[in-house]
Write an enzyme that holds these catalytic residues in place. Structure first.
Site, PDB file in Angstrom:
ATOM      1  N   GLY A   9       0.816  -1.219   0.000  1.00 54.04           N
ATOM      2  CA  GLY A   9       0.000   0.000   0.000  1.00 54.04           C
ATOM      3  C   GLY A   9       0.845   1.263   0.000  1.00 54.04           C
ATOM      4  CB  VAL A  62      -1.715  -7.277   0.363  1.00 54.27           C
ATOM      5  CG1 VAL A  62      -0.477  -6.886  -0.426  1.00 54.27           C
ATOM      6  CG2 VAL A  62      -2.389  -6.068   0.971  1.00 54.27           C
ATOM      7  CG  ASN A  88       1.439   1.339   4.838  1.00 56.24           C
ATOM      8  OD1 ASN A  88       1.347   2.108   5.794  1.00 56.24           O
ATOM      9  ND2 ASN A  88       0.932   1.645   3.634  1.00 56.24           N
ATOM     10  CB  SER A 140      -4.474   1.526  14.468  1.00 57.20           C
ATOM     11  OG  SER A 140      -5.288   2.589  14.918  1.00 57.20           O
ATOM     12  CE1 TYR A 153      -7.744   0.947  10.204  1.00 57.13           C
ATOM     13  CE2 TYR A 153      -7.750   1.753  12.465  1.00 57.13           C
ATOM     14  CZ  TYR A 153      -7.141   1.668  11.224  1.00 57.13           C
ATOM     15  OH  TYR A 153      -5.933   2.293  11.012  1.00 57.13           O
ATOM     16  CB  ALA A 155     -11.781  -6.645  15.129  1.00 59.59           C
TER      17      ALA A 155
END
Ligand code: NAI
Length: 245
Positions: A9, A62, A88, A140, A153, A155
């Site tokens: 990414g 990916v 990423n 994150s 997100y 999770a």
């Protein structure tokens, strides 16, 4: 000896900044994104080549194991080694749980989490044979502390942290370091989507009273891909300007 870093990414945002930084550190760069079009309006390939290292684009989704398999094979053929892997690529599909669709949940899990399995397994096998490697996964703060509207997100990012620690334990004896960074709020196209009200609320909670920059993430990733971090593995480094204190 030349060394190669793969950054998923990496046509924009944090991935592009990491690619440029690792190029400055002397890595040849395997860039990745969904399609060539993602690289059309930017100068990343030429910017990297201007630093005197090699850069090539390898398109793949990916979240798809088969596409990762072909990509890793092509990178190995082009560059010979894979010395650093930066997982990423990531997406958000934010929504409160009550209204979130199964599709929104599954898509985020497959892009943010399954991709990390795909790439750690495939590039990890190359690193095992080489007897060295560095893997850095983008987690994150949402994966550490949770965030309303981001059950999918958070999770996926909490999973990335568990996967990082597990694979650090599996590959530590093979001289492969596996770490994660957990950015807070960084100015990128991903956070541009937030409303002004959301942005103001977030700033209140940050000790440094500003968003981070992509270069501030790239600097820590650079450290984790360097020999200065040779005895650091299985760690999650929060880069959030003091969000969680
Ligand atoms: P971004 O949206 O600017 O860039 C992400 C890149 O990943 C895009 O170029 C996109 O095309 C690519 N991508 C998406 N799905 C893909 C797939 N299936 N296969 C290949 N490439 C794919 O995002 P940003 O902000 O640069 O984020 C990068 C990473 O950092 C993500 O994993 C994100 O979750 C994480 N992160 C970002 C934060 C921020 O504040 N921007 C905070 C915490 C974590």
């Amino acid at each position: 000896m030349s060394k190669t870093a793969v950054i998923t990414g990496s046509s924009r945002g944090i991935g592009a900044a990491v690619a440029l930084r690792l190029a400055k550190d002397g890595f040849n760069i395997a860039l990745n994104d969904l399609n060539e079009g993602m690289f059309e309006n930017n100068t990343i390939v030429n910017d990297i080549r201007a630093l005197g290292v090699e850069a090539e684009i390898f398109c793949a989704d990916v979240s798809r194991y088969d596409q990762c398999e072909s990509m890793v094979k092509a990178i190995k053929e082009r560059f010979g080694t894979i010395d650093a892997l930066i997982n990423n690529a990531g997406i958000t599909r934010d929504c409160l749980m009550a209204r979130m669709s199964e599709e929104q949940y599954d898509t985020v899990i497959s892009v943010n989490q399954k991709s990390v399995f795909n790439m750690m397994k495939l590039a990890g096998n190359v690193m095992i044979k080489q007897k060295h490697g560095k893997i850095v996964n983008l987690a994150s703060v949402a994966g550490l502390y949770g965030n309303p509207g981001q059950i999918n997100y958070s999770a996926s990012k909490a999973a990335v942290i568990g996967m990082t620690k597990t694979i650090a334990k599996e590959l530590g004896s093979r001289n492969i370091n596996v770490n994660a960074v957990a950015p807070g709020f960084i100015s990128t196209p991903m956070t541009d989507k937030l409303t002004d009200e959301q942005k103001a609320k977030i700033l209140e909670a940050i000790a440094m009273k500003r968003y981070g920059t992509v270069d501030e993430i790239a600097g820590v990733v650079s450290f984790l891909c360097s020999e200065d971090s040779s005895y650091v593995t299985g760690q999650v480094i929060e880069i959030s300007g003091g969000l969680s204190m």
